[in-house]
Scaffold this active site. Structure first.
Site, PDB file in Angstrom:
ATOM      1  N   CYS A   1      -4.546 -15.166   6.922  1.00  0.00           N
ATOM      2  CA  CYS A   1      -4.886 -13.706   7.429  1.00  0.00           C
ATOM      3  C   CYS A   1      -3.562 -12.266   7.523  1.00  0.00           C
ATOM      4  O   CYS A   1      -3.467 -11.461   7.668  1.00  0.00           O
ATOM      5  CB  CYS A   1      -5.308 -13.098   6.497  1.00  0.00           C
ATOM      6  SG  CYS A   1      -7.021 -13.753   4.986  1.00  0.00           S
TER       7      CYS A   1
ATOM      8  N   HIS B   1       3.139  -4.213  -6.391  1.00  0.00           N
ATOM      9  CA  HIS B   1       4.684  -4.774  -5.688  1.00  0.00           C
ATOM     10  C   HIS B   1       5.422  -4.230  -4.550  1.00  0.00           C
ATOM     11  O   HIS B   1       5.815  -3.896  -3.864  1.00  0.00           O
ATOM     12  CB  HIS B   1       5.577  -5.028  -7.294  1.00  0.00           C
ATOM     13  CG  HIS B   1       5.254  -5.823  -7.438  1.00  0.00           C
ATOM     14  ND1 HIS B   1       4.395  -5.960  -8.933  1.00  0.00           N
ATOM     15  CD2 HIS B   1       5.325  -7.150  -7.408  1.00  0.00           C
ATOM     16  CE1 HIS B   1       4.101  -6.943  -9.679  1.00  0.00           C
ATOM     17  NE2 HIS B   1       5.315  -7.942  -8.886  1.00  0.00           N
TER      18      HIS B   1
ATOM     19  N   GLU C   1      -9.176 -10.215  -4.366  1.00  0.00           N
ATOM     20  CA  GLU C   1      -7.967 -10.654  -4.411  1.00  0.00           C
ATOM     21  C   GLU C   1      -7.864 -12.059  -4.727  1.00  0.00           C
ATOM     22  O   GLU C   1      -6.383 -12.444  -4.731  1.00  0.00           O
ATOM     23  CB  GLU C   1      -8.588 -11.279  -2.590  1.00  0.00           C
ATOM     24  CG  GLU C   1      -7.559  -9.602  -1.749  1.00  0.00           C
ATOM     25  CD  GLU C   1      -8.293  -9.561  -0.198  1.00  0.00           C
ATOM     26  OE1 GLU C   1      -7.466  -9.530   0.034  1.00  0.00           O
ATOM     27  OE2 GLU C   1      -7.933 -11.169   0.240  1.00  0.00           O
TER      28      GLU C   1
END
Length: 118
Positions: A25, A69, A108
């Site tokens: 991550c 986005h 997620e």
């Protein structure tokens, strides 16, 4: 207590720069996020609703315009944009508009969820 939920989807990137370099991550990566907002009320309104789902359109607009986005580190101005913190950010947005907001969950991945519930 009556509870309703509505789900929203968006895709975005983030990077957890404070993690060790070998943590996956710590690298720039993205997710197909799912946000679920929960509203609760002891009583229903005159139409039999906790809140009309259509009234949640400002949340969809904000997600589409500000988060979808985008690179979330830039959106929120820090490098610790975790699902937990994102849930709190969305909760704060919702609570400022709809008093019945009781929780926000963020996913997620299909197997992970974070929740903010005061």
């Amino acid at each position: 207590m009556y509870r309703i939920t509505k789900e929203f989807h968006f895709s975005a990137s983030h990077q957890l720069c404070h993690l060790p370099e070998d943590h996956p991550c710590a690298r720039l990566h993205g997710h197909n996020y799912i946000v679920e907002v929960e509203l609760a009320a002891a009583d229903l309104d005159a139409n039999g609703f906790v809140r009309d789902y259509r009234e949640l359109k400002p949340l969809k607009t904000w997600i589409d315009d500000a988060l979808d986005h985008r690179h979330l580190n830039e959106v929120f101005g820090h490098d610790m944009v975790t699902s937990e913190r994102l849930a709190k950010e969305v909760y704060d947005f919702c609570k400022a508009r709809w008093a019945e907001t009781s929780a926000v969950r963020v996913s997620e991945t299909p197997k992970t969820w974070a929740e903010y519930r005061p």
